[in-house]
Design an enzyme around this catalytic site. Structure first.
Site, PDB file in Angstrom:
ATOM      1  N   HIS A 264      -3.044  -0.915  -1.979  1.00  0.00           N
ATOM      2  CA  HIS A 264      -2.587  -2.266  -2.307  1.00  0.00           C
ATOM      3  C   HIS A 264      -3.362  -2.724  -3.532  1.00  0.00           C
ATOM      4  O   HIS A 264      -4.573  -2.901  -3.467  1.00  0.00           O
ATOM      5  CB  HIS A 264      -2.842  -3.219  -1.130  1.00  0.00           C
TER       6      HIS A 264
ATOM      7  N   HIS B 203       5.739   1.472   8.211  1.00  0.00           N
ATOM      8  CA  HIS B 203       4.545   1.023   8.910  1.00  0.00           C
ATOM      9  C   HIS B 203       5.011   0.868  10.354  1.00  0.00           C
ATOM     10  O   HIS B 203       5.651  -0.121  10.698  1.00  0.00           O
ATOM     11  CB  HIS B 203       4.060  -0.299   8.312  1.00  0.00           C
TER      12      HIS B 203
ATOM     13  N   ASP C 215       6.265  -1.921   4.225  1.00  0.00           N
ATOM     14  CA  ASP C 215       4.834  -1.942   4.482  1.00  0.00           C
ATOM     15  C   ASP C 215       4.447  -2.749   5.718  1.00  0.00           C
ATOM     16  O   ASP C 215       4.898  -2.448   6.794  1.00  0.00           O
ATOM     17  CB  ASP C 215       4.086  -2.451   3.253  1.00  0.00           C
TER      18      ASP C 215
ATOM     19  N   HIS D 298      -9.478  -7.741   0.364  1.00  0.00           N
ATOM     20  CA  HIS D 298      -9.397  -9.158   0.742  1.00  0.00           C
ATOM     21  C   HIS D 298     -10.651  -9.857   0.260  1.00  0.00           C
ATOM     22  O   HIS D 298     -11.723  -9.239   0.186  1.00  0.00           O
ATOM     23  CB  HIS D 298      -9.266  -9.324   2.259  1.00  0.00           C
TER      24      HIS D 298
ATOM     25  N   ASN E 104       4.059  -5.136  -1.185  1.00  0.00           N
ATOM     26  CA  ASN E 104       3.831  -6.485  -0.628  1.00  0.00           C
ATOM     27  C   ASN E 104       3.018  -7.360  -1.570  1.00  0.00           C
ATOM     28  O   ASN E 104       2.011  -7.943  -1.216  1.00  0.00           O
ATOM     29  CB  ASN E 104       3.169  -6.408   0.746  1.00  0.00           C
TER      30      ASN E 104
ATOM     31  N   ARG F  55      -2.462  -5.492  -5.225  1.00  0.00           N
ATOM     32  CA  ARG F  55      -2.400  -6.967  -5.135  1.00  0.00           C
ATOM     33  C   ARG F  55      -1.831  -7.670  -6.359  1.00  0.00           C
ATOM     34  O   ARG F  55      -1.710  -8.887  -6.355  1.00  0.00           O
ATOM     35  CB  ARG F  55      -3.786  -7.558  -4.842  1.00  0.00           C
TER      36      ARG F  55
ATOM     37  N   ASP G 225      -4.884   3.409   2.408  1.00  0.00           N
ATOM     38  CA  ASP G 225      -4.472   2.039   2.763  1.00  0.00           C
ATOM     39  C   ASP G 225      -5.507   1.035   2.232  1.00  0.00           C
ATOM     40  O   ASP G 225      -5.854   0.062   2.915  1.00  0.00           O
ATOM     41  CB  ASP G 225      -4.272   1.871   4.273  1.00  0.00           C
TER      42      ASP G 225
END
Lengths: 312, 430
Positions: free
Chosen positions: B66, B183, B156, B313, B98, B68, B309
């Protein structure tokens, strides 16, 4: 530093030793004596500050901690999150750091998320007492339950208890299972299969999904509150059926020992998990539990916040 | 530009090579592989990398990251995410859709590829959404996504719960020969679950996610792969039951593949006992029974690839009550160390097999022209010290985020240098 407990916080019964549990129960005996006095005030925690930080509604636990602190002359402040900065979006971390800056000696926390007291304990110099976190632990409830049982039976080791109800969501059940096993009691759990967590047996408890055999030869029956809002959530169909299958009434009680003790952490749903005749009957300890709750919380506050003089 | 990587043990599983060889890179491609230095009449190389005693292999390929960007540049960007990839030995990453906006149309794909070309440290292969807005209702413009450069499709974190939509997605994607990544998680079964349902969740009173929540979707989608003949890829497989189903599907000859993350084979749900939110991810860390099954799946080849994965965050998002924190951890920089320490030291895989799961395995199943040192191939090369010890320090991470449960872990096996299309993009100092 505590007078007898060599720990900063009380987060659960799982990490308490039998000796620590024994010390808390013994200390609560002299605390209970204070409640019988005409003037219910001792100077034990004078100059100490206790903050009750409650993220969930509570009557008995919060009041009980407040009375316990006040009888020992501590300054007790209640924060309920509906009227605090939490509604403005303050995080638990920031609330904790803010409280720390005011130098409390003890923070009592109740929170709907399991593990919230651990977060707070890591942030604060003050002692943190878990007054219930999610479905995780509620250690002072288990301690007051043990105190109540020991008061009636004189001992704990060897006694058999059946905990009946929504085990899955019950922090009272978890704290009691850990504490009772440490004190040599045999624990059974009973409830609808949907409300018994898998792997319960690996905690060393016996698992029943019928109430009759579960209560047949036990010394104590502990009924748990069935949360009304769980009806229809997929775990059980109706309160009516739950009551029929798992409710404790006089008829069912015939199958139990003559002198079986009946407990309930409250608040009770009369006529759902427990019938009024049983709740108000001769072997019901429900109000003793409430009374002893104050003594246990006095003991815990005293042992963690460390009074200068002895309690009496 | 010519680079000579001298005297290393070259492991190239795609070509079944394992020998001490020099690797010569010219104009961004593998020019020669040989036991001897290149002919004397050739011009001297611009750069010589001494790889004696080290391992030289194709750059790693990560099927699941990811980045982002666009939308959550506070967590990660294409620049920082690909730098983290380079430090972890990855030369190609497949980024999940995503983002915000969701990568469900060609303009988002083009944006990602444009940013990656201009500022990315490694190759970026976008994964497009299966459905518009990842809503699970209408198919995205999959043909245009593929034409713009998407190499697979996935919704996802929002599994396609409607079997009919999944069936049509498999059929439609089959036209383009790309995998449909699921997923695999039954959201009804997961409910408000935040960790693996097991002894630990029972003790902690945290709501559990049963292993069956993954397996029921894997079973369903294997049936749909059988129906459609299309390629079904299971993202981050985490349970013994899912492994069993995938093994049976492969034995039947169905086009079913899967990946595993380092955190799922390196840790268990015991890590949640401290309520550390860096132990919170989806799928959740499982119990040791599942971890053992994943290892068997790696050994017997049921698992095709190791993928991270990588899910950055912010600190404040993770510094919350366990119930409220978002799922996921960063993983690009620890993947090789965990693979070496847990799988190779633990005799689950040989060094060659481990490298295959990081290179030729993932490249093959996603049809990427990567993961090999064949002469003429893009010069994506990683130089490794498989025995060097190091301690994970998230403060030194190239990622924007710090959410790793492996901070402080001592690992064996470190990435020394990463080369992308003939350019050294990462070199360990000292």
């Amino acid at each position: 530093m505590g007078t007898g407990l060599k720990r900063k916080d009380l987060l659960g019964t799982r990490d308490l030793s039998p000796e620590e549990i024994g010390l808390i129960l013994d200390t609560a005996i002299s605390m209970k004596e204070i409640a019988s006095r005409d003037i219910k005030k001792v100077p034990t925690l004078r100059g100490k500050t206790i903050i009750n930080l409650f993220y969930e509604p509570s009557t008995r636990t919060r009041t009980s901690f407040e009375i316990a602190g006040k009888w020992m002359s501590a300054d007790v402040i209640n924060i309920s999150t509906s009227s605090s900065s939490v509604v403005k979006g303050e995080t638990l971390k920031d609330t904790g750091l803010t409280l720390q800056a005011m130098h409390p000696d003890v923070v009592v926390i109740r929170h709907s998320a399991a593990g919230a007291p651990q977060i707070l304990a890591g942030l604060l110099k003050a002692s943190v007492i878990n007054a219930g976190d999610g479905a995780h632990e509620h250690p002072t409830q288990a301690l007051l339950d043990l105190f109540t049982i020991r008061e009636k039976r004189g001992t704990l080791a060897g006694l058999k208890v059946a905990i009946v109800g929504d085990i899955l969501h019950s922090r009272v059940a978890r704290s009691n299972i850990f504490a009772m096993q440490k004190m040599g009691m045999q624990v059974r759990v009973c409830g609808p299969a949907t409300m018994l967590p898998r792997y319960m047996d690996r905690l060393g408890v016996e698992v029943f999904s019928r109430i009759e055999p579960a209560i047949a030869d036990v010394d104590i029956i502990m009924m748990l509150r069935i949360q009304l809002e769980r009806q229809g959530g997929g775990l059980f169909p109706t309160l009516r059926e739950y009551s029929k299958l798992f409710g404790l009434n006089l008829d069912r009680l015939k199958a139990a020992k003559q002198d079986v003790l009946i407990m309930h952490p409250g608040p009770i749903n009369r006529g759902v998990e427990i019938s009024p005749e049983v709740a108000d009957g001769p072997y019901s300890l429900i109000l003793n539990q409430v009374e002893n709750g104050v003594a246990i919380r006095m003991a815990v506050l005293y042992l963690l916040a460390g009074g200068q003089a002895a309690a009496n | 530009m010519r680079i000579l990587i001298e005297g290393g043990r070259v492991i190239d599983p795609a070509n079944k090579v394992d020998a001490v060889l020099d690797v010569c890179i010219e104009d961004g491609r593998i020019a020669a592989l040989g036991p001897q230095p290149p002919a004397k009449n050739a011009a001297p190389p611009d750069r010589v990398l001494d790889a004696r005693g080290k391992v030289v292999c194709p750059g790693f390929v990560d099927l699941h990251v990811h980045l982002r960007e666009p939308g959550r540049e506070d967590k990660e960007t294409i620049v920082t995410g690909t730098r983290a990839a380079a430090r972890g030995g990855f030369t190609s990453v497949c980024c999940m859709p995503n983002t915000n906006p969701v990568n469900d149309n060609q303009s988002v794909t083009e944006f990602i590829l444009d940013r990656a070309r201009k500022a990315g440290a490694v190759n970026v292969f976008p994964v497009g959404a299966i459905t518009k807005g990842q809503q699970g209702e209408e198919l995205a413009e999959i043909g245009e996504l593929v034409r713009a450069g998407c190499v697979a499709i996935s919704d996802d974190g929002k599994p396609v719960m409607n079997a009919e939509i999944m069936r049509r997605a498999l059929e439609y994607a089959g036209m383009f020969g790309i995998p449909v990544i699921q997923h695999a998680e039954d959201l009804h079964m997961t409910g408000k679950g935040v960790m693996h349902e097991g002894l630990v969740s029972t003790e902690l009173g945290l709501q559990g996610i049963p292993a069956a929540s993954e397996a029921v979707i894997v079973a369903r989608d294997i049936l749909l792969a059988e129906l459609t003949g299309s390629h079904f890829h299971v993202a981050h497989v985490s349970t013994a039951e899912a492994i069993r189903l995938i093994r049976e599907a492969k034995a039947k000859g169905l086009h079913v593949t899967c990946e595993v993350t380092p955190h799922h084979f390196a840790t268990t749900d015991e890590a949640v006992r401290s309520f550390s939110t860096n132990a919170k991810m989806s799928p959740p860390l499982r119990s040791s029974r599942h971890v053992e099954a994943l290892k068997v799946g790696l050994t017997d080849g049921t698992i095709d690839a190791i993928a991270t994965d990588h899910a950055p965050h912010t600190v404040q998002e993770k510094e919350q009550e366990f119930d409220y924190a978002p799922n996921g951890i960063i993983g690009l920089e620890t993947a090789f160390g965990l693979t070496m320490t847990v799988l190779v030291e633990g005799e689950v895989l040989t060094l060659n097999q481990a490298i295959a799961r990081l290179t030729s395995g993932p490249a093959r199943i996603f049809n990427l022209p990567k993961g090999t040192l064949s002469v003429g191939a893009d010069a994506d090369v990683t130089i490794l010290d498989p025995t060097r010890e190091w301690v994970v320090d998230v403060r030194k991470s190239a990622s924007k985020s710090r959410n790793s449960p492996f901070h402080g872990w001592k690992l064996r096996g470190e990435v020394l240098a990463t080369i992308v299309e003939g350019k050294v993009v990462w070199e360990l100092e000292g």
